[in-house]
Design a protein around this motif. Structure first.
Motif, PDB file in Angstrom:
ATOM      1  N   UNK A 190      -1.976   0.017  -5.650  1.00 58.26           N
ATOM      2  CA  UNK A 190      -1.893   0.155  -7.101  1.00 58.26           C
ATOM      3  C   UNK A 190      -2.076  -1.193  -7.791  1.00 58.26           C
ATOM      4  N   UNK A 191      -1.601  -2.262  -7.168  1.00 57.84           N
ATOM      5  CA  UNK A 191      -1.745  -3.599  -7.727  1.00 57.84           C
ATOM      6  C   UNK A 191      -2.989  -4.225  -7.098  1.00 57.84           C
ATOM      7  N   UNK A 192      -4.155  -3.936  -7.681  1.00 59.21           N
ATOM      8  CA  UNK A 192      -5.427  -4.368  -7.087  1.00 59.21           C
ATOM      9  C   UNK A 192      -5.448  -5.870  -6.811  1.00 59.21           C
ATOM     10  N   UNK A 193      -4.888  -6.662  -7.735  1.00 59.76           N
ATOM     11  CA  UNK A 193      -4.968  -8.113  -7.600  1.00 59.76           C
ATOM     12  C   UNK A 193      -4.251  -8.601  -6.344  1.00 59.76           C
ATOM     13  N   UNK A 194      -3.206  -7.891  -5.912  1.00 61.60           N
ATOM     14  CA  UNK A 194      -2.455  -8.319  -4.736  1.00 61.60           C
ATOM     15  C   UNK A 194      -2.667  -7.394  -3.544  1.00 61.60           C
ATOM     16  N   UNK A 195      -3.633  -6.504  -3.635  1.00 59.00           N
ATOM     17  CA  UNK A 195      -3.898  -5.557  -2.553  1.00 59.00           C
ATOM     18  C   UNK A 195      -4.432  -6.242  -1.315  1.00 59.00           C
ATOM     19  N   UNK A 196      -4.563  -5.474  -0.268  1.00 58.01           N
ATOM     20  CA  UNK A 196      -4.994  -6.026   1.016  1.00 58.01           C
ATOM     21  C   UNK A 196      -6.364  -6.674   0.924  1.00 58.01           C
ATOM     22  N   UNK A 207       0.813  -1.215   0.000  1.00 56.15           N
ATOM     23  CA  UNK A 207       0.000   0.000   0.000  1.00 56.15           C
ATOM     24  C   UNK A 207       0.845   1.263   0.000  1.00 56.15           C
ATOM     25  N   UNK A 208       0.414   2.235  -0.782  1.00 63.52           N
ATOM     26  CA  UNK A 208       1.072   3.540  -0.844  1.00 63.52           C
ATOM     27  C   UNK A 208       0.231   4.537  -0.057  1.00 63.52           C
ATOM     28  N   UNK A 245     -14.177   4.076  -9.359  1.00 61.88           N
ATOM     29  CA  UNK A 245     -13.177   3.903 -10.421  1.00 61.88           C
ATOM     30  C   UNK A 245     -11.974   4.771 -10.084  1.00 61.88           C
ATOM     31  N   UNK A 246     -10.792   4.220 -10.293  1.00 60.65           N
ATOM     32  CA  UNK A 246      -9.540   4.931 -10.077  1.00 60.65           C
ATOM     33  C   UNK A 246      -8.704   4.748 -11.330  1.00 60.65           C
ATOM     34  N   UNK A 247      -8.233   5.843 -11.899  1.00 56.66           N
ATOM     35  CA  UNK A 247      -7.394   5.782 -13.104  1.00 56.66           C
ATOM     36  C   UNK A 247      -6.151   6.646 -12.906  1.00 56.66           C
ATOM     37  N   UNK A 248      -5.022   6.209 -13.462  1.00 52.76           N
ATOM     38  CA  UNK A 248      -3.823   7.055 -13.381  1.00 52.76           C
ATOM     39  C   UNK A 248      -4.075   8.391 -14.082  1.00 52.76           C
ATOM     40  N   UNK A 249      -3.638   9.469 -13.456  1.00 53.19           N
ATOM     41  CA  UNK A 249      -3.785  10.797 -14.059  1.00 53.19           C
ATOM     42  C   UNK A 249      -2.771  10.943 -15.185  1.00 53.19           C
ATOM     43  N   UNK A 250      -3.106  11.766 -16.151  1.00 51.20           N
ATOM     44  CA  UNK A 250      -2.185  12.025 -17.258  1.00 51.20           C
ATOM     45  C   UNK A 250      -0.923  12.678 -16.718  1.00 51.20           C
ATOM     46  N   UNK A 251       0.221  12.189 -17.159  1.00 49.30           N
ATOM     47  CA  UNK A 251       1.489  12.761 -16.725  1.00 49.30           C
ATOM     48  C   UNK A 251       1.736  14.072 -17.448  1.00 49.30           C
ATOM     49  N   UNK A 252       2.268  15.070 -16.755  1.00 51.77           N
ATOM     50  CA  UNK A 252       2.553  16.338 -17.419  1.00 51.77           C
ATOM     51  C   UNK A 252       3.665  16.174 -18.446  1.00 51.77           C
ATOM     52  N   UNK A 253       3.518  16.834 -19.556  1.00 51.01           N
ATOM     53  CA  UNK A 253       4.525  16.786 -20.625  1.00 51.01           C
ATOM     54  C   UNK A 253       5.558  17.864 -20.332  1.00 51.01           C
ATOM     55  N   UNK A 254       6.857  17.524 -20.408  1.00 45.97           N
ATOM     56  CA  UNK A 254       7.877  18.535 -20.144  1.00 45.97           C
ATOM     57  C   UNK A 254       7.734  19.721 -21.099  1.00 45.97           C
ATOM     58  N   UNK A 255       7.939  20.891 -20.575  1.00 42.38           N
ATOM     59  CA  UNK A 255       7.847  22.105 -21.367  1.00 42.38           C
ATOM     60  C   UNK A 255       9.063  22.202 -22.284  1.00 42.38           C
ATOM     61  N   UNK A 273      -8.806  -0.970  -4.646  1.00 39.66           N
ATOM     62  CA  UNK A 273      -7.721   0.008  -4.572  1.00 39.66           C
ATOM     63  C   UNK A 273      -7.552   0.567  -3.156  1.00 39.66           C
ATOM     64  N   UNK A 274      -8.605   0.498  -2.329  1.00 41.69           N
ATOM     65  CA  UNK A 274      -8.536   0.911  -0.927  1.00 41.69           C
ATOM     66  C   UNK A 274      -8.893  -0.294  -0.072  1.00 41.69           C
ATOM     67  N   UNK A 275      -8.296  -0.410   1.093  1.00 37.82           N
ATOM     68  CA  UNK A 275      -8.621  -1.529   1.968  1.00 37.82           C
ATOM     69  C   UNK A 275      -9.838  -1.187   2.837  1.00 37.82           C
ATOM     70  N   UNK A 276     -10.173  -2.082   3.767  1.00 38.20           N
ATOM     71  CA  UNK A 276     -11.366  -1.898   4.598  1.00 38.20           C
ATOM     72  C   UNK A 276     -11.238  -0.703   5.542  1.00 38.20           C
ATOM     73  N   UNK A 277     -10.023  -0.237   5.824  1.00 41.91           N
ATOM     74  CA  UNK A 277      -9.826   0.935   6.686  1.00 41.91           C
ATOM     75  C   UNK A 277     -10.076   2.228   5.928  1.00 41.91           C
ATOM     76  N   UNK A 278      -9.738   2.238   4.658  1.00 37.03           N
ATOM     77  CA  UNK A 278     -10.087   3.339   3.778  1.00 37.03           C
ATOM     78  C   UNK A 278      -9.226   4.584   3.845  1.00 37.03           C
ATOM     79  N   UNK A 279      -9.622   5.524   2.988  1.00 37.11           N
ATOM     80  CA  UNK A 279      -8.990   6.841   2.860  1.00 37.11           C
ATOM     81  C   UNK A 279     -10.030   7.868   3.298  1.00 37.11           C
TER      82      UNK A 279
END
Length: 179
Positions: free
Chosen positions: A90-96, A57-58, A146-156, A101-107
Motif C-alpha cells: 500500500x505504501x508504494x514509496x517504501x514497498x519491496x 506487504x499485505x 493503476x491501483x486505486x482504493x475502492x469506494x467504501x460502502x456507506x452504512x445503511x 504496488x506488487x513486488x517482482x514475485x507478483x500476484x
C-alpha cells in the motif's frame, strides 16, 4: 452496576471494536499491456495486517475481474505460479520494489479460459504480466498498472436506526430495573 448495564456496555464496546478492526483493504486495478494486449481489470481485497517480515506487504485475499475478456476465476496460491507471493504494498514509496504496488514475485490468478496470469512490478519501472496456457506456452507483456482504493460502502441508515433503537431499549430496561 447491574447485569443489564454491563451487558449493554459490553455490546457497545464489541460493536465499536468490530468496526475498528475490520479493515481489510479493498482496491480496484487496471492493467493495459503494450500494443493493447493483456487488458486486465478488476478488484482485489487484502488481509487486514501486513505479512510478518515482508517489508509492509499485505497478502491479497481475493480477486475478481477479467483478463482479455475472460473472467478471473480464482487467486492462485502462494508459490504456485512463477514464484508468486501475492503481496500488495500500500505504501508504494517504501514497498519491496520502490514504487511498485506488487513486488517482482507478483500476484497470480487463473481465468475462465484456463490461463494463469502473474501481475508484478520491477523496481517501479516496469509493470508486467506473465501469462501461461494450460499447454505450457508462456508470454510476457509490460504495460501500465493503476491501483486505486475502492469506494467504501456507506452504512445503511436502517441498520444504524435499528442499532440506535436497540441501545435506547437497553437503556430503558436498565433504568426501569434500577427504579
Amino acid at each position: 452496576m447491574n447485569i443489564i448495564r454491563r451487558i449493554g456496555l459490553s455490546l457497545a464496546i464489541l460493536a465499536v471494536a468490530g468496526v475498528a478492526t475490520a479493515s481489510a483493504g479493498s482496491f480496484d486495478f487496471n492493467y493495459v499491456g503494450d500494443f493493447g494486449t493483456n487488458t486486465i481489470t478488476g478488484h482485489f481485497t487484502t488481509a487486514s495486517h501486513p505479512v510478518r517480515n515482508s517489508g509492509g506487504g499485505y497478502r491479497v485475499a481475493g480477486i475478481t475481474g477479467s483478463f482479455d475478456g475472460s473472467a478471473i476465476t480464482n487467486l492462485v496460491g502462494v508459490n504456485k505460479f512463477q514464484g508468486n507471493d501475492n503481496l500488495y504494498f500500500a505504501d508504494f514509496a517504501n514497498g519491496a520494489d520502490f514504487g511498485s504496488p506488487f513486488d517482482a514475485n507478483g500476484v497470480s490468478f487463473k481465468d475462465a479460459a484456463g490461463e494463469f496470469v502473474n501481475l508484478f512490478g520491477d523496481a517501479g519501472l516496469i509493470f508486467g504480466a506473465r501469462t501461461c496456457t494450460l499447454g505450457g506456452s508462456c508470454s510476457f507483456s509490460s504495460g501500465i498498472l493503476t491501483v486505486t482504493p475502492a469506494a467504501l460502502p456507506v452504512p445503511e441508515p436502517g441498520s444504524l436506526a435499528l442499532l440506535g433503537i436497540a441501545l435506547v431499549g437497553l437503556g430503558l430496561i436498565a433504568r426501569r430495573r434500577a427504579v
